[in-house]
Scaffold this active site. Structure first.
Site, PDB file in Angstrom:
ATOM      1  CG  HIS A 189     -23.242  85.311  31.898  1.00 41.33           C
ATOM      2  ND1 HIS A 189     -22.886  84.048  32.260  1.00 41.33           N
ATOM      3  CD2 HIS A 189     -22.588  85.585  30.739  1.00 41.33           C
ATOM      4  CE1 HIS A 189     -22.072  83.551  31.338  1.00 41.33           C
ATOM      5  NE2 HIS A 189     -21.879  84.454  30.404  1.00 41.33           N
ATOM      6  NE  ARG A 296     -21.429  87.235  27.456  1.00 51.03           N
ATOM      7  CZ  ARG A 296     -20.384  88.028  27.712  1.00 51.03           C
ATOM      8  NH1 ARG A 296     -20.447  89.311  27.468  1.00 51.03           N
ATOM      9  NH2 ARG A 296     -19.267  87.517  28.225  1.00 51.03           N
ATOM     10  NE  ARG A 332     -21.876  83.836  23.279  1.00 50.59           N
ATOM     11  CZ  ARG A 332     -21.391  83.983  24.512  1.00 50.59           C
ATOM     12  NH1 ARG A 332     -20.108  83.748  24.742  1.00 50.59           N
ATOM     13  NH2 ARG A 332     -22.153  84.341  25.504  1.00 50.59           N
ATOM     14  CD  GLU A 431     -16.921  79.537  25.214  1.00 50.34           C
ATOM     15  OE1 GLU A 431     -16.978  80.371  26.133  1.00 50.34           O
ATOM     16  OE2 GLU A 431     -17.871  79.337  24.433  1.00 50.34           O
ATOM     17  CG  ASN A 454     -15.331  85.632  30.781  1.00 48.31           C
ATOM     18  OD1 ASN A 454     -14.306  86.266  30.989  1.00 48.31           O
ATOM     19  ND2 ASN A 454     -16.406  86.178  30.248  1.00 48.31           N
ATOM     20  CG  ASP A 455     -17.211  79.607  29.771  1.00 47.22           C
ATOM     21  OD1 ASP A 455     -17.470  79.362  30.966  1.00 47.22           O
ATOM     22  OD2 ASP A 455     -18.068  79.996  28.965  1.00 47.22           O
ATOM     23  NE  ARG A 465     -18.211  82.519  33.628  1.00 41.58           N
ATOM     24  CZ  ARG A 465     -18.507  82.882  32.383  1.00 41.58           C
ATOM     25  NH1 ARG A 465     -18.197  82.076  31.374  1.00 41.58           N
ATOM     26  NH2 ARG A 465     -19.053  84.022  32.117  1.00 41.58           N
ATOM     27  CB  CYS A 502     -15.037  88.150  23.090  1.00 40.76           C
ATOM     28  SG  CYS A 502     -15.426  86.407  23.217  1.00 40.76           S
TER      29      CYS A 502
END
Ligand code: PEP
Ligand code: MG
Length: 561
Positions: A189, A296, A332, A431, A454-455, A465, A502
């Site tokens: 992140h 986020r 989110r 995800e 990403n996840d 990751r 996203c």
């Protein structure tokens, strides 16, 4: 001139002075008399657990850059933290002296540090300063200090061993020309935030990046992952030329402002921006994003040293909704856990934090946290075009539980005569493989899907990751990922709901045509990618691409490294 190299994760060329960030030494922990020793012991264990997981992460990310042998220092820190002699000493001091955890930690560390200092073996003597570091880390956590990077008053190239997401989100964008770190992984992140904040960044420089370069003049080339220390005249002029070319191309993209994201054959797509907090909004507005596709919200929590109140959250959401209105803003709900840690959550120590107690799992088991956020969100709904997105969903039961909470909040607000919009869109992140596989059922329960690649990639491929050792294996172009996106899109459309991406893959221009052919309705990306994506979309003819079905596609080339 000295050239250092790492992994360029966000483009841009800048020249400035290097400022090496060192975490601050803390002042001596104050001794306080306390009655509730059990509570202080619980606080200590919470901090110890968190410190252990931080050390694990630091150790893992240090191996590729420092080598296993040098990285062992972080493993040693963890062993001291877990040592029962050490933990028993702390808890005994709390009980015997009836003192606060911070003081007990400092005192125990002093005892251990002296023991190490008195040893003959030079290696063991050196462990004394490790104990000091451990003490600082624990006290940092215990005092809930929001971790701030103190920057000089002029803009600098910020260099650090590593930065946490909470340190990064606090950065004053105007004062940071570029970010350079010794450790780090591209999907962390911290890296994602650097992109969202439009700051050129190079990570994984390794131990070549040393504090002795503090104050040196440097050029950072975020495209190629290069850092030139004390650059010579030739390098300066070559880099400045490259910078000019880049800026010119960027300016050319301004032609896309105000245009629709529509393909040559008339297929429309929405291109929105991802943000971490309200201060990132300007970049999104400047890029003429169709809205905010992912706010986020957890960064609100990471920026704070206690749970943000309903009013504080309301203000934060309003400050994004109003300027964006009538464009959509998808917020989110809290997605803490794994690399996003805030000490006051007292999250337990876990073997597998990425698969652990995080995101919606925290919200559903600690409803008071969730309830406050939902109230703030619904109250904010009157200030713009809000959608709410729930992370890490795996089942229909979770959606039912969320809806129960939503209904309760709506009922409360109604009884309190507080205005809100009842019919805002509720969506879920896709995800986890579970959510993707039952996306036909989930689609009947929500208004939209947002695919978190990403996840999703991490869980589909079973590859962490965050782990730089596995970077080469972490392959978001894997056919499994693309087929999953296709499946989710089909299931969404069968139920008549829209679907977006996203995760970082949404901004991968080499896949834009593929996503258009799949029929993806929305892409949400870092602000700097909005206009390049729009340009790409406007140059694409989807009918030509659609003839190739995805299942026949050969594995796609790896994204550039
Ligand atoms: C994702 O997982 O793709 C995502 C967008 O969320 P985050 O990166 O915050 O986990
Ligand atoms: Mg995610």
């Amino acid at each position: 001139m000295l050239t250092l190299s790492g992994r360029g994760i966000y483009g841009g060329i800048v020249m400035g002075r290097l400022f090496f960030h060192r975490r601050q030494r803390l002042p001596a922990a104050k001794k306080l008399s306390i009655q509730d020793t059990a509570y202080e012991i619980e606080r200590f264990w919470g901090a110890q657990t968190q410190a252990v997981s931080q050390m694990k992460e630091i150790y893992q990310s240090a191996i590729p850059t420092m080598g296993q042998k040098n990285a062992m220092i972080f493993h040693a820190h963890r062993l001291i933290l877990e040592d029962t002699d050490f933990t028993n000493t702390v808890t005994r001091i709390i009980c015997d002296e009836k003192v606060n955890a911070e003081y007990a930690v400092r005192k125990a560390c002093r005892i251990f540090s002296r023991t190490f200092e008195a040893m003959e073996d030079p290696y063991m003597r050196a462990r004394s300063s490790d104990v000091q570091d451990i003490s600082d880390r624990l006290i940092h956590i215990l005092t809930n200090r929001p971790v701030h990077v103190e920057l000089p008053h002029y803009p600098v190239i910020l260099a650090a061993e590593d930065l946490s997401p909470s340190e990064t989100v606090h950065l004053d964008k105007e004062k940071v020309l570029a970010l350079v770190t010794a450790g780090g992984s591209p999907l962390s992140h911290t890296a994602i935030l650097a992109k969202n904040m439009d700051i050129p960044a190079v990570i994984g420089v390794g131990k070549q990046l040393q504090a002795i370069y503090d104050g040196a003049v440097a050029i950072v080339n975020g495209f190629q992952g290069e850092i030139f220390l004390d650059p010579d005249a030739h390098t300066i002029s070559t880099m400045m030329e490259k910078k000019q070319t880049f800026l010119q191309k960027r300016q050319e993209l301004d032609e896309q402002i105000g245009k629709e994201s529509i393909t040559l054959d008339g297929q429309k797509i929405q291109i929105l921006a991802n943000i971490g907090n309200a201060s990132h909004l300007n970049s999104a507005l400047r890029a003429d994003a169709d809205g905010i596709g992912l706010f986020r919200s957890e960064f609100l929590y990471l920026e704070s040293h206690q749970f943000p109140s309903e009013e504080q959250q309301l203000e934060a959401y309003r400050s994004v909704l109003e300027p964006m209105s009538p464009r959509k803003v998808i917020i989110r709900t809290l997605d803490v856990g794994a690399d996003k840690q805030a000490s006051y959550f007292h999250l337990p120590h876990e073997q597998n934090p990425a698969m652990g107690y995080r995101a919606i799992r925290i919200c559903l088991t600690q409803p008071e946290i969730f309830h406050t956020q939902l109230r703030a969100l619904y109250r904010a709904s009157v200030y713009g075009n809000l959608g709410i997105l729930f992370p890490m969903i795996t089942s229909l039961e979770e959606i039912a539980a969320i809806k129960e909470q939503v209904a309760q909040v709506q009922q409360e607000l109604e009884q309190e005569n507080i205005p809100f919009h009842r019919d805002i869109e509720l969506g879920i992140m896709i995800e986890t493989p579970a959510a993707a596989l039952i996306s036909d059922q989930l689609a009947k329960e929500v208004d939209f899907f947002s695919i978190g690649t990403n996840d999703l990639t991490q869980y589909l491929l079973a590859i962490d990751r965050q782990n730089p050792l596995l970077e080469h294996f972490y392959q978001p172009h894997h056919l499994a990922v693309l087929r999953t996106i296709e499946l989710v899109t089909k299931n969404a459309h069968k139920s008549g709901i829209w679907v977006g991406i996203c995760g970082e893959l949404g901004g991968d221009l080499s896949l834009t045509e593929t996503f258009l052919a799949m029929g993806i309705d929305e892409l949400s990306v870092s602000s700097s990618l909005v206009l390049p994506l729009r340009k790409k979309v406007r140059e694409t003819n989807v009918k030509k691409i659609r003839k190739k079905t995805l299942s026949n596609l050969p594995p796609l080339p790896c994204p550039p490294r």
